[in-house]
Write a protein that holds these residues in place. Structure first.
Motif, PDB file in Angstrom:
ATOM      1  N   VAL A 109      18.403  78.420 111.028  1.00 33.94           N
ATOM      2  CA  VAL A 109      18.490  79.813 111.160  1.00 33.94           C
ATOM      3  C   VAL A 109      17.294  80.268 110.448  1.00 33.94           C
ATOM      4  N   VAL A 110      16.706  81.128 111.143  1.00 34.91           N
ATOM      5  CA  VAL A 110      15.229  81.969 110.798  1.00 34.91           C
ATOM      6  C   VAL A 110      15.315  83.283 110.501  1.00 34.91           C
ATOM      7  N   LEU A 150       8.778  83.034 105.650  1.00 33.82           N
ATOM      8  CA  LEU A 150       9.796  83.259 106.483  1.00 33.82           C
ATOM      9  C   LEU A 150      11.177  82.476 105.665  1.00 33.82           C
ATOM     10  N   THR A 151      12.148  82.931 106.028  1.00 31.27           N
ATOM     11  CA  THR A 151      13.460  82.289 105.411  1.00 31.27           C
ATOM     12  C   THR A 151      14.107  81.452 106.438  1.00 31.27           C
ATOM     13  N   LEU A 152      14.305  80.237 106.062  1.00 31.52           N
ATOM     14  CA  LEU A 152      14.822  79.094 106.779  1.00 31.52           C
ATOM     15  C   LEU A 152      15.867  78.393 106.283  1.00 31.52           C
ATOM     16  N   HIS A 153      16.829  78.328 107.048  1.00 36.01           N
ATOM     17  CA  HIS A 153      18.230  77.499 106.734  1.00 36.01           C
ATOM     18  C   HIS A 153      18.435  76.353 107.665  1.00 36.01           C
ATOM     19  N   LEU A 154      18.197  75.110 107.048  1.00 36.48           N
ATOM     20  CA  LEU A 154      18.378  74.144 107.940  1.00 36.48           C
ATOM     21  C   LEU A 154      19.427  72.941 107.566  1.00 36.48           C
ATOM     22  N   ASN A 155      20.276  72.951 108.403  1.00 32.62           N
ATOM     23  CA  ASN A 155      21.739  72.167 107.937  1.00 32.62           C
ATOM     24  C   ASN A 155      21.908  71.051 109.014  1.00 32.62           C
ATOM     25  N   GLN A 156      22.223  69.933 108.615  1.00 28.30           N
ATOM     26  CA  GLN A 156      22.803  68.625 109.578  1.00 28.30           C
ATOM     27  C   GLN A 156      24.286  68.934 109.470  1.00 28.30           C
ATOM     28  N   LYS A 157      24.955  69.183 110.608  1.00 26.66           N
ATOM     29  CA  LYS A 157      26.240  69.197 110.965  1.00 26.66           C
ATOM     30  C   LYS A 157      26.865  67.916 110.987  1.00 26.66           C
ATOM     31  N   ALA A 158      26.098  67.048 111.730  1.00 21.67           N
ATOM     32  CA  ALA A 158      26.638  65.467 111.732  1.00 21.67           C
ATOM     33  C   ALA A 158      25.361  64.704 112.252  1.00 21.67           C
ATOM     34  N   GLY A 159      25.673  63.301 112.080  1.00 23.21           N
ATOM     35  CA  GLY A 159      24.681  62.325 112.342  1.00 23.21           C
ATOM     36  C   GLY A 159      24.479  61.249 111.648  1.00 23.21           C
ATOM     37  N   GLN A 160      24.057  59.953 112.090  1.00 22.43           N
ATOM     38  CA  GLN A 160      23.973  58.792 111.150  1.00 22.43           C
ATOM     39  C   GLN A 160      22.454  58.431 111.426  1.00 22.43           C
ATOM     40  N   ASN A 161      22.141  58.448 112.779  1.00 19.98           N
ATOM     41  CA  ASN A 161      20.829  58.041 113.093  1.00 19.98           C
ATOM     42  C   ASN A 161      19.599  58.775 112.562  1.00 19.98           C
ATOM     43  N   CYS A 162      18.713  58.180 111.873  1.00 21.77           N
ATOM     44  CA  CYS A 162      17.685  58.956 111.093  1.00 21.77           C
ATOM     45  C   CYS A 162      16.781  59.702 112.058  1.00 21.77           C
ATOM     46  N   HIS A 163      16.314  58.932 112.975  1.00 21.44           N
ATOM     47  CA  HIS A 163      15.566  59.529 114.273  1.00 21.44           C
ATOM     48  C   HIS A 163      16.140  60.607 114.752  1.00 21.44           C
ATOM     49  N   HIS A 164      17.493  60.614 115.232  1.00 23.22           N
ATOM     50  CA  HIS A 164      18.165  61.587 115.846  1.00 23.22           C
ATOM     51  C   HIS A 164      18.428  63.018 114.818  1.00 23.22           C
ATOM     52  N   ALA A 169      16.800  68.410 113.938  1.00 24.05           N
ATOM     53  CA  ALA A 169      16.080  69.476 112.891  1.00 24.05           C
ATOM     54  C   ALA A 169      15.021  70.250 113.566  1.00 24.05           C
ATOM     55  N   PHE A 170      13.999  69.437 113.812  1.00 24.13           N
ATOM     56  CA  PHE A 170      12.855  69.978 114.477  1.00 24.13           C
ATOM     57  C   PHE A 170      12.909  70.817 115.793  1.00 24.13           C
ATOM     58  N   LYS A 171      13.807  70.266 116.547  1.00 22.27           N
ATOM     59  CA  LYS A 171      14.255  71.212 117.901  1.00 22.27           C
ATOM     60  C   LYS A 171      14.954  72.315 117.481  1.00 22.27           C
ATOM     61  N   ALA A 172      15.683  72.301 116.547  1.00 21.13           N
ATOM     62  CA  ALA A 172      16.614  73.503 116.158  1.00 21.13           C
ATOM     63  C   ALA A 172      15.403  74.479 115.677  1.00 21.13           C
ATOM     64  N   LEU A 173      14.687  73.912 114.908  1.00 24.55           N
ATOM     65  CA  LEU A 173      13.707  75.299 114.350  1.00 24.55           C
ATOM     66  C   LEU A 173      12.876  75.641 115.389  1.00 24.55           C
ATOM     67  N   ALA A 174      12.410  74.822 116.478  1.00 27.78           N
ATOM     68  CA  ALA A 174      11.766  75.343 117.538  1.00 27.78           C
ATOM     69  C   ALA A 174      12.545  76.473 118.295  1.00 27.78           C
ATOM     70  N   ARG A 175      13.704  76.172 118.582  1.00 25.78           N
ATOM     71  CA  ARG A 175      14.580  77.489 119.367  1.00 25.78           C
ATOM     72  C   ARG A 175      14.667  78.516 118.553  1.00 25.78           C
ATOM     73  N   ALA A 176      15.048  78.205 117.324  1.00 30.27           N
ATOM     74  CA  ALA A 176      15.330  79.450 116.250  1.00 30.27           C
ATOM     75  C   ALA A 176      14.046  80.331 116.218  1.00 30.27           C
ATOM     76  N   LEU A 177      12.694  79.550 115.960  1.00 26.12           N
ATOM     77  CA  LEU A 177      11.545  80.355 115.937  1.00 26.12           C
ATOM     78  C   LEU A 177      11.214  81.143 117.389  1.00 26.12           C
ATOM     79  N   ARG A 178      11.750  80.258 118.333  1.00 26.20           N
ATOM     80  CA  ARG A 178      11.387  81.045 119.597  1.00 26.20           C
ATOM     81  C   ARG A 178      12.045  82.283 119.856  1.00 26.20           C
TER      82      ARG A 178
END
Length: 198
Positions: A109-110, A150-164, A169-178
């Motif tokens: 969330v941005v 800018l204000t940025l809230h970044l939250n992991q909701k689920a996941g075990q695989n660190c790559h994923h 997270a980076f893709k979520a930032l991309a779409r929020a910035l867009r």
């Protein structure tokens, strides 16, 4: 908002030398060379899913570790976004995205508020992804938010695989910035703030 929203940044210190060219209203084309393969992958995903054109060239002191390279790239990229946005007339200002990658789910969330802040809630159960120290993921987001004002809230909701988790997270930032940087057709050339400035 008819002028191209672009920025070029050159940031040189005794630890890193960084050149960035950014076009906000691009096609998602990226050329990224930081010396850290997984970090290149994340910045390429940021450009692709934000539809930003991004050229990043970094020479850093990787013989020490990746910290300066990742943090300073975050600073320079934040400066580029701030420069390209100008006075933020006519933008939506707020953006949010909830992005899955297999079992991982991350939310960004941005607010292009002019008030830098990072709230980061993600967990990595190993120290490295490729050649990237996982603790540097948060360092990048913090440096980007502070330099980008800018204000940025970044939250992991689920996941075990660190790559994923990192990639979501980076893709979520991309779409929020867009979303936040998009022109708002109802706003015209107004600055989206009761203060009249962002």
């Amino acid at each position: 908002m008819t002028a191209p929203r672009q920025a070029t940044i050159h940031r040189a210190t005794s630890e890193t030398d960084i050149a960035i060219a950014l076009t906000l209203d691009g096609t998602g084309t990226a050329k990224v060379e930081t010396g850290i393969g997984f970090f290149d992958h994340m910045l390429t995903a940021l450009a692709k899913h934000g539809l930003f054109d991004l050229d990043v060239a970094v020479r850093g002191d990787l013989h020490i570790d990746g910290h300066h390279t990742v943090e300073d790239t975050g600073i320079a990229l934040g400066q580029a976004f701030k420069q390209a946005l100008g006075d933020k007339r006519g933008v939506r200002r707020f953006g949010q995205a909830l992005i899955p990658l297999d079992e991982a789910l991350c939310e960004a969330v941005v607010d292009l508020s002019g008030r830098p802040f990072l709230a980061f809630n993600a967990r990595f159960d190993r120290d490295r992804i490729g050649e990237l120290d996982t603790e540097l993921v948060e360092e990048f987001f913090r440096a980007f938010a502070m330099a980008g004002m800018l204000t940025l809230h970044l939250n992991q909701k689920a996941g075990q695989n660190c790559h994923h988790i990192a990639e979501a997270a980076f893709k979520a930032l991309a779409r929020a910035l867009r979303m936040a940087a998009e022109p708002d057709p109802r706003a015209g050339s107004a600055i989206p703030s009761t203060k009249g400035v962002l």
